[in-house]
Design an enzyme around this catalytic site. Structure first.
Site, mmCIF file in Angstrom:
data_model
loop_
_atom_site.group_PDB
_atom_site.id
_atom_site.type_symbol
_atom_site.label_atom_id
_atom_site.label_comp_id
_atom_site.label_asym_id
_atom_site.label_seq_id
_atom_site.Cartn_x
_atom_site.Cartn_y
_atom_site.Cartn_z
ATOM 1 N N ASP A 61 -3.333 7.643 13.386
ATOM 2 C CA ASP A 61 -3.703 6.360 14.416
ATOM 3 C C ASP A 61 -2.776 5.618 15.298
ATOM 4 O OD1 ASP A 61 -3.038 4.848 12.217
ATOM 5 O OD2 ASP A 61 -4.886 3.954 12.103
ATOM 6 N N ASP A 64 0.173 5.048 0.472
ATOM 7 C CA ASP A 64 -0.424 6.434 0.903
ATOM 8 C C ASP A 64 1.070 7.377 0.560
ATOM 9 O OD1 ASP A 64 -2.734 4.979 0.684
ATOM 10 O OD2 ASP A 64 -2.505 4.250 2.707
ATOM 11 N N ASP A 105 0.725 -1.489 -0.080
ATOM 12 C CA ASP A 105 -0.023 0.083 -0.231
ATOM 13 C C ASP A 105 1.006 1.234 0.171
ATOM 14 O OD1 ASP A 105 -2.161 -1.740 -0.076
ATOM 15 O OD2 ASP A 105 -2.221 -1.870 2.303
#
Length: 541
Positions: free
Chosen positions: A187, A111, A109
């Site tokens: 987070d 981002d 991934d």
């Protein structure tokens, strides 16, 4: 150098000065003045100890002293990073891509975080679209690959673009800010590490590098508040800890236990996305046991959770085998489908309800059809399952009694079914916990290696698995042939009676006896000369 610092070429800068009435600067002077203007007022410190205060500045690890390189970043992500940087914007790879590269995993991934607004990003990339209302970001599309680009966010209370609901959940998250503010609103600390495409450094504002080295997951900020903002973080912590084999620190763990009940009110589509991530990343077995350990399975598969808590060890063995097989296929680069695993999660309840309906006199296919609809209806209240997955799940379930009991040519015909392989694998895993299925599963394994003639001979006397379904096969008024016919009506489609199937067969036979209709040939009209009346072409000049 000047272009990279300012986003404008030297000629463009001189042209602007001429229009404003200023003298063009020499190249060296322009470059020096631009570099001074671009230099921050206070340089962030290089390698040092973890920070205890929030505003003590970032820890920056220079290129060459960490394992994140351009080679570890996907080509599409690199294109986006480079184009943003060349346009004069800050461009950072952030999140899982940086985290995984630092621990030695291959990132999947990518981002990207930047100081450019969504509208600016959209203008830079023609192959992009702005998405989201609660959290506006840009998807840059390269074929099937999507690169997410988000503008640096600030705290929700710092602008009109942020909104918190009554339960503490984030309703809108569109307050833009600096990279430091962006880091503190993420987070987990290990997910707030930034790779700077400009110089190849890794930037850490929240102590993520230290937590990564210690192998611990820790929420940034006050744990209960952060969990309430988005209860799915509870599942994310469990999933990522299982993936990396990390522990979860005590305050975060306590907050997870306090907030996990909020998962009941989480939209089913979001939970389905998390289920896919849990079981399709190559660590499904660890994820499943971690979800059970933290008592989260009841928020995803409540019916399965009840069975496992009742002590069904055979079911545990079957699920472990299915999850291990899934992880092996991912490691080998083979395709997997959520329908297969989801079928296992719900099969015990489908089988139990179908068995009760069979005892009441219902045909096997009809019983399975009714049970599948009932169980899926209950499950869909918790997590959504798109039809592209629920359809194949039903087909896998419908094929089970046919794989168990059909003989002869009807059995061999099942091998032509598009769901045969998945249904066969399903039968083999069931046979690991049910001795009555072993002979049938072994026969199917062997028959696939035989020639066509050998298959016909083997199918005549194949072992069948009786006693699985309470439909009184071979007993009372209904014979074994009748029971087999139930499995073959319209290819196993439930709801059709034997009489209806027989009628359709007779009709097909009568239709075959009739001579074929003569096909009338259509006479073509003469086209005429070009340019004549009625022609669509213009007359020749």
């Amino acid at each position: 150098m000047l272009k990279r610092l300012t986003g404008l070429s030297r000629s463009a800068l001189n042209k602007t000065r001429e229009l404003l009435g200023a003298q063009p600067q020499p190249a060296a002077q322009a470059e020096a003045s631009s570099a001074i203007a671009a230099e921050p007022a206070s340089k962030p410190r290089k390698r040092g100890k973890a920070r205890s205060g929030k505003h003590s500045g970032p820890l920056i690890v220079p290129a060459g002293e960490h394992s994140v390189t351009r080679k570890s970043i996907g080509r599409s992500a690199l294109k986006v990073l480079d184009k943003l940087h060349e346009a004069g914007h800050s461009a950072y790879l952030v999140g899982g891509g940086v985290r995984d590269a630092l621990v030695g995993l291959k990132p999947k991934d990518f981002d990207i975080a930047t100081d450019a607004s969504p509208e600016t990003i959209r203008a830079l990339f023609r192959n992009s679209r702005i998405i989201g209302r609660r959290f506006r970001l840009v998807h840059v599309v390269y074929g099937r690959e999507i690169i997410e680009v988000a503008t640096f966010r600030a705290a929700h209370s710092k602008g009109d673009g942020g909104e918190i609901g009554k339960a503490g959940r984030i309703v809108r998250d569109n307050v833009f800010g600096s990279i430091e503010e962006d880091a503190y609103r993420r987070d987990f600390s290990v997910n707030a590490l930034y790779y700077n495409i400009a110089d190849g450094s890794v930037v850490d504002y929240v102590g993520g590098l230290a937590d990564l080295k210690a192998g611990v997951f820790k929420l940034i900020g006050e744990p209960v508040t952060r969990c309430k903002e988005d209860p799915v973080r509870v599942l994310r912590a469990v999933r990522l800890a299982a993936k990396l084999k990390f522990s979860i620190d005590e305050p975060t763990l306590a907050a997870m236990k306090q907030v996990r009940t909020e998962l009941k009110s989480t939209p089913p589509p979001r939970l389905f996305e998390e289920v896919l991530k849990l079981f399709q990343g190559g660590y499904a077995l660890r994820s499943f046991h971690s979800v059970r350990e933290h008592d989260l399975l009841r928020y995803l598969f409540p019916m399965l959770d009840e069975r496992l808590k009742a002590g069904d060890e055979n079911l545990v063995s079957m699920l472990d085998a299915a999850l291990t097989n899934t992880d092996r296929r991912v490691a080998q680069g083979k395709p997997i489908t959520p329908a297969y695993l989801l079928a296992f999660m719900l099969w015990p309840d489908v089988q139990e309800q179908a068995g009760r309906d069979c005892e009441a006199g219902m045909r096997i296919n009809d019983a399975l059809f009714t049970a599948a609809d009932s169980v899926l209806s209950t499950q869909l209240r918790v997590i959504s399952i798109p039809r592209r997955f629920s359809g194949p799940m039903k087909e896998i379930w419908q094929m089970q009694p046919r794989l168990e009991r059909l003989t002869g040519g009807r059995a061999l015909k099942l091998m032509e079914d598009r769901r045969f392989r998945a249904a066969y694998d399903f039968l083999c895993l069931r046979s690991n916990v049910d001795e009555r299925l072993k002979a049938s599963a072994k026969w199917w394994t062997r028959v696939q290696t035989l020639s066509e003639e050998q298959r016909i001979d083997a199918a005549a006397n194949r072992p069948v698995a009786d006693g699985i379904w309470p439909d009184k096969r071979g007993q009372g008024a209904r014979s074994a042939e009748d029971a087999d016919e139930d499995l073959e009506i319209d290819g196993g489609t439930p709801g059709k009676s034997i009489e209806a199937a027989a009628t359709s067969k007779d009709a097909a036979g009568n239709a075959a006896k009739k001579p074929p209709r003569k096909r009338r040939r259509r006479r073509r009209k003469p086209g005429g000369d070009k340019g004549s009346a009625g022609s669509s072409s213009p007359p020749a000049s």
